[in-house]
Enzyme design. Structure first.
Site, PDB file in Angstrom:
ATOM      1  CE1 TYR A   8     -32.097 -33.289 -10.758  1.00  0.00           C
ATOM      2  CE2 TYR A   8     -31.179 -31.083 -10.687  1.00  0.00           C
ATOM      3  CZ  TYR A   8     -32.268 -31.922 -10.790  1.00  0.00           C
ATOM      4  OH  TYR A   8     -33.521 -31.382 -10.903  1.00  0.00           O
ATOM      5  NE  ARG A  14     -32.244 -31.997  -2.617  1.00  0.00           N
ATOM      6  CZ  ARG A  14     -32.751 -30.858  -3.055  1.00  0.00           C
ATOM      7  NH1 ARG A  14     -33.982 -30.516  -2.744  1.00  0.00           N
ATOM      8  NH2 ARG A  14     -32.049 -30.056  -3.811  1.00  0.00           N
ATOM      9  NE  ARG A  43     -29.778 -49.652 -23.331  1.00  0.00           N
ATOM     10  CZ  ARG A  43     -30.840 -50.457 -23.391  1.00  0.00           C
ATOM     11  NH1 ARG A  43     -30.710 -51.704 -23.772  1.00  0.00           N
ATOM     12  NH2 ARG A  43     -32.031 -49.989 -23.067  1.00  0.00           N
ATOM     13  CE  LYS A  50     -32.087 -31.056  -7.181  1.00  0.00           C
ATOM     14  NZ  LYS A  50     -33.273 -30.565  -7.876  1.00  0.00           N
ATOM     15  CD  GLU A 108     -42.138 -31.353  -6.859  1.00  0.00           C
ATOM     16  OE1 GLU A 108     -41.372 -30.713  -6.112  1.00  0.00           O
ATOM     17  OE2 GLU A 108     -41.990 -32.563  -7.110  1.00  0.00           O
ATOM     18  CG  LEU A 153     -36.612 -32.349  -4.681  1.00  0.00           C
ATOM     19  CD1 LEU A 153     -35.938 -33.693  -4.925  1.00  0.00           C
ATOM     20  CD2 LEU A 153     -35.882 -31.259  -5.436  1.00  0.00           C
TER      21      LEU A 153
HETATM   22  N1  PDD Z   1     -34.823 -27.965  -9.001  1.00  0.00           N
HETATM   23  N2  PDD Z   1     -39.154 -29.498  -6.876  1.00  0.00           N
HETATM   24  C1  PDD Z   1     -38.521 -29.918  -8.001  1.00  0.00           C
HETATM   25  C2  PDD Z   1     -39.202 -30.894  -8.875  1.00  0.00           C
HETATM   26  C3  PDD Z   1     -37.238 -29.431  -8.299  1.00  0.00           C
HETATM   27  O1  PDD Z   1     -36.602 -29.854  -9.406  1.00  0.00           O
HETATM   28  C4  PDD Z   1     -36.633 -28.478  -7.432  1.00  0.00           C
HETATM   29  C5  PDD Z   1     -35.271 -27.932  -7.676  1.00  0.00           C
HETATM   30  C6  PDD Z   1     -37.347 -28.066  -6.280  1.00  0.00           C
HETATM   31  C7  PDD Z   1     -36.751 -27.099  -5.290  1.00  0.00           C
HETATM   32  O2  PDD Z   1     -35.724 -27.687  -4.541  1.00  0.00           O
HETATM   33  P1  PDD Z   1     -34.550 -26.809  -3.945  1.00  0.00           P
HETATM   34  O3  PDD Z   1     -35.180 -25.752  -3.130  1.00  0.00           O
HETATM   35  O4  PDD Z   1     -33.778 -27.762  -3.143  1.00  0.00           O
HETATM   36  O5  PDD Z   1     -33.788 -26.222  -5.111  1.00  0.00           O
HETATM   37  C8  PDD Z   1     -38.593 -28.611  -6.032  1.00  0.00           C
HETATM   38  C9  PDD Z   1     -33.480 -27.513  -9.318  1.00  0.00           C
HETATM   39  C10 PDD Z   1     -33.201 -26.122  -8.861  1.00  0.00           C
HETATM   40  C11 PDD Z   1     -33.238 -27.736 -10.808  1.00  0.00           C
HETATM   41  O6  PDD Z   1     -33.617 -28.815 -11.249  1.00  0.00           O
HETATM   42  O7  PDD Z   1     -32.664 -26.883 -11.471  1.00  0.00           O
END
Ligand code: PDD
Length: 281
Positions: A33, A52, A100, A144, A176, A201
């Site tokens: 996503y 990405r 499945r 992601k 993070e 990420l």
């Molecule tokens: N999440 N680290 C993790 C684990 C994340 O899920 C996200 C973003 C980030 C920041 O990445 P970016 O700057 O590209 O949004 C770091 C999104 C916003 C979400 O899951 O809603």
């Protein structure tokens, strides 16, 4: 009011949008996503998100089911249909529906869905309070994927403790936040954030904020840090497409910068929003 969403080529009212119970996103979390911020009805760092997305798909042996121009068009159509001024667009691609089986299906048609979320992200922020928690995610956090149960459970630990989010810790070092990248600012205004690897990420906001900070001649150190070091920092913050630069004012019950956003984070946050408004498409 019902949103208009996108499912596999169609724009539909959200109540009419469906995907198969056999979708591998549903059965195996076999999908990726992206979340792209929208400011003034325009997309922030769209190119970064598509790059990405392609990387995430490639790591899972999938392809982009439409061209990046078509993806841009779909994002813009959804902004228009939903009159979205500020918020985010969520995009998900799965390997598609198939009976499945742990083996990847040969001829499944990928599922592509997108929807909008209206949310004030550029408003001034009062700062968030965080707790630390063990990082219980898998080893490829650079992809992601939609398997978000571990960060969701971890976020709930923070909520149950009456706080806003958790910083996840592995082998003694912060990886993070549950859905954001984590930073501390030292007393001499140096920004410290974990270096890129499979452990975190690779945030699109992170890349933009670090670029901005280096253009401002701020010192940056990309390395792991501990909760102990974070508690002694002058300031701290997180970044994500859904929060931009968000100040952290408490870490494991220790208040930072007097319990309110500090000067470095406040400046970075304002400049990031200004730059994003200028560059949004
Ligand atoms: N999440 N680290 C993790 C684990 C994340 O899920 C996200 C973003 C980030 C920041 O990445 P970016 O700057 O590209 O949004 C770091 C999104 C916003 C979400 O899951 O809603």
């Amino acid at each position: 009011m019902s949103r208009t969403v996108y499912v596999n080529g169609s724009y539909l009212p959200e109540e009419k949008a469906t995907v198969s119970i056999f979708d591998r996103g549903f059965l195996f979390a076999d999908g990726v996503y992206e979340v792209t911020a929208v400011l003034d009805g325009k997309l922030v760092d769209f190119a970064g998100h598509v790059t990405r997305l392609e990387r995430s798909l490639n790591e899972l042996k999938m392809e982009l089911p439409v061209s990046s121009d078509e993806l841009l068009e779909i994002h813009r159509e959804l902004i228009k249909h939903n009159k979205l001024d500020e918020g985010a667009i969520y995009l998900q691609i799965t390997r598609g529906a198939a009976d499945r089986d742990f083996v990847f299906p040969k001829n499944a048609k990928q599922t592509l869905i997108l929807f909008t979320q209206a949310k004030p992200i550029s408003a001034p922020k009062s700062g968030i309070r965080i707790v630390s928690a063990p990082d219980i995610r898998w080893g490829r956090r650079d992809i992601k994927t939609v398997q978000l149960l571990a960060p969701s459970l971890t976020k709930m630990l923070a909520k149950e403790a009456g706080k806003d989010d958790a910083w996840m810790v592995e082998d003694g070092f912060v990886t993070e936040g549950t859905s954001c990248n984590a930073y501390i600012v030292t007393k001499d205004s140096k920004i410290i954030t974990r270096n890129l690897s499979n452990s975190i990420l690779h945030g699109i906001t992170r890349a933009a904020v670090l670029k901005l900070a280096s253009e401002l001649d701020m010192e940056i150190e990309e390395r792991p840090f501990t909760i102990d070091e974070a508690q002694q920092a002058a300031e701290a913050f997180v970044t994500a497409a859904t929060a931009f630069v968000n100040p952290v004012i408490e870490i494991d019950h220790v208040e930072l910068s007097g319990g309110k956003p500090g000067p470095v984070v406040t400046r970075l946050s304002q400049l990031y929003i200004e730059e994003s408004r200028k560059a949004a498409i």
